[in-house]
Design a protein around this motif. Structure first.
Motif, short mmCIF file in Angstrom:
data_model
loop_
_atom_site.label_atom_id
_atom_site.label_comp_id
_atom_site.label_asym_id
_atom_site.label_seq_id
_atom_site.Cartn_x
_atom_site.Cartn_y
_atom_site.Cartn_z
N GLU A 104 26.24 -4.21 40.74
CA GLU A 104 26.51 -5.32 40.08
C GLU A 104 25.32 -5.37 39.08
OE1 GLU A 104 28.96 -7.43 40.47
OE2 GLU A 104 29.75 -7.10 42.60
N TYR A 106 23.65 -8.14 36.83
CA TYR A 106 23.45 -9.61 36.44
C TYR A 106 22.58 -9.83 35.01
CZ TYR A 106 25.04 -10.03 41.05
OH TYR A 106 25.62 -10.01 42.34
N TYR A 114 25.45 -14.26 34.09
CA TYR A 114 26.48 -13.60 33.81
C TYR A 114 26.51 -12.26 34.46
CZ TYR A 114 27.27 -16.75 29.86
OH TYR A 114 27.04 -17.83 28.91
N LYS A 115 27.64 -11.62 34.91
CA LYS A 115 27.84 -10.31 35.26
C LYS A 115 28.41 -9.56 34.34
CE LYS A 115 28.58 -10.69 40.12
NZ LYS A 115 29.64 -10.30 41.19
N ASN A 117 30.49 -5.92 32.94
CA ASN A 117 31.52 -5.06 33.49
C ASN A 117 31.41 -3.77 32.69
OD1 ASN A 117 33.95 -3.71 33.66
ND2 ASN A 117 34.83 -5.66 34.47
N TYR A 126 28.89 -16.17 35.63
CA TYR A 126 28.96 -15.74 36.98
C TYR A 126 28.37 -17.41 37.56
CZ TYR A 126 27.23 -14.63 41.60
OH TYR A 126 27.17 -14.51 43.06
#
Length: 282
Positions: A104, A106, A114-115, A117, A126
């Motif tokens: 993950e 961050y 936010y995350k 991808n 997020y």
């Protein structure tokens, strides 16, 4: 005989007149390293953090003053492929934290967390809408420091709350080491927090901390305006690099040092030869 002597004298004179090649190695502690510039001519890269699964370096950097609406930008650089990209969609992006176990990533900006991808190369919102995120840190839970009040928050049961033990402190940087030593720093210096006594202990009031990081083996490093300090765990901090223009530090998947100065991000690769070795002449 005279001809041979002439050759020796001529070669010696030419050898002395050859320009010295500047050594591009750096000494940290007792070891020497070759410098490999990953990204050059970028504005003060801060908050370096490597996602080990992809060996990608995430960081923030400052933008020229001509950009009126945005002062900080987030980006990533894949150390293996040399692929790089700025990260869109995060206004004032300036902070990074990575949960290595769960992959993950961050990211924080002036409008929340936010995350990122890795497949879509996009940052999705997020939590903490409207909050200005100064710094992020992950250790079992996600922490963030809000700006401008510099208060520490922790995520628990899906929600964020102020960390009560630190309600009376302004915090710029926060770190929990692999042996659960709690460091924090602000404008007055670097501190450790004693959980049993519930009080802060002064470590150094002279340095300005720029980042607190951990390598892949669990050793803690403090990046400051006086250089890099290593945590000896039981013997206290020890300066391992005397360099004032370091702004960030991280470690790639192979535990190589990656540091930043005012304009560059540089990877260090261990070298068997140092700059203190005498050049070989013939």
């Amino acid at each position: 005989m005279l001809f041979s002597l002439y050759i020796i004298v001529t070669v010696a004179a030419r050898t002395r007149s050859l320009p010295e090649i500047a050594c591009n190695r750096l000494k940290i502690g007792d070891n020497w390293y070759d410098r490999d510039t990953l990204w050059a001519n970028i504005g003060r890269p801060y908050n370096l953090n490597v996602h080990r699964g992809s060996n990608s370096l995430f960081f923030s950097y400052s933008l020229p003053e001509t950009y009126a609406d945005v002062d900080f930008q987030l980006a990533y650089f894949n150390i293996d492929t040399r692929e790089y990209q700025t990260i869109a969609g995060i206004r004032g992006g300036c902070s990074v934290a990575i949960d290595q176990m769960n992959d993950e990533i961050y990211l924080g900006g002036s409008d929340g967390i936010y995350k990122y991808n890795m497949l879509t190369k996009l940052a999705d919102f997020y939590k903490e809408k409207g909050k200005n995120i100064w710094s992020l840190f992950y250790k079992k839970n996600l922490f963030y420091i809000s700006y401008p009040d510099q208060k520490l928050h922790i995520e628990y049961d899906g929600k964020f709350a102020t960390v009560k033990e630190f309600e009376n402190f302004e915090i710029d940087y926060f770190h929990v080491s692999s042996v659960n030593v709690i460091y924090f720093a602000n404008k007055t210096g670097l501190y450790k927090y004693d959980n049993e006594k519930m009080e802060a202990q002064v470590v150094n009031e002279l340095i300005t901390v720029r980042q607190i990081v951990e390598d892949n083996e669990g050793d803690t490093y403090i990046v400051s305006n006086f250089g890099i300090f290593a945590d000896g765990k039981y013997d206290g901090l020890k300066k391992i690099l005397d360099m004032k223009n370091i702004y960030g530090l991280a470690f790639d998947k192979d535990n190589n040092f990656i540091y930043s100065d005012e304009k560059n991000i540089i990877k260090l690769v261990y070298s068997l030869v140092g700059c203190d070795k005498k050049p070989v002449h013939w």
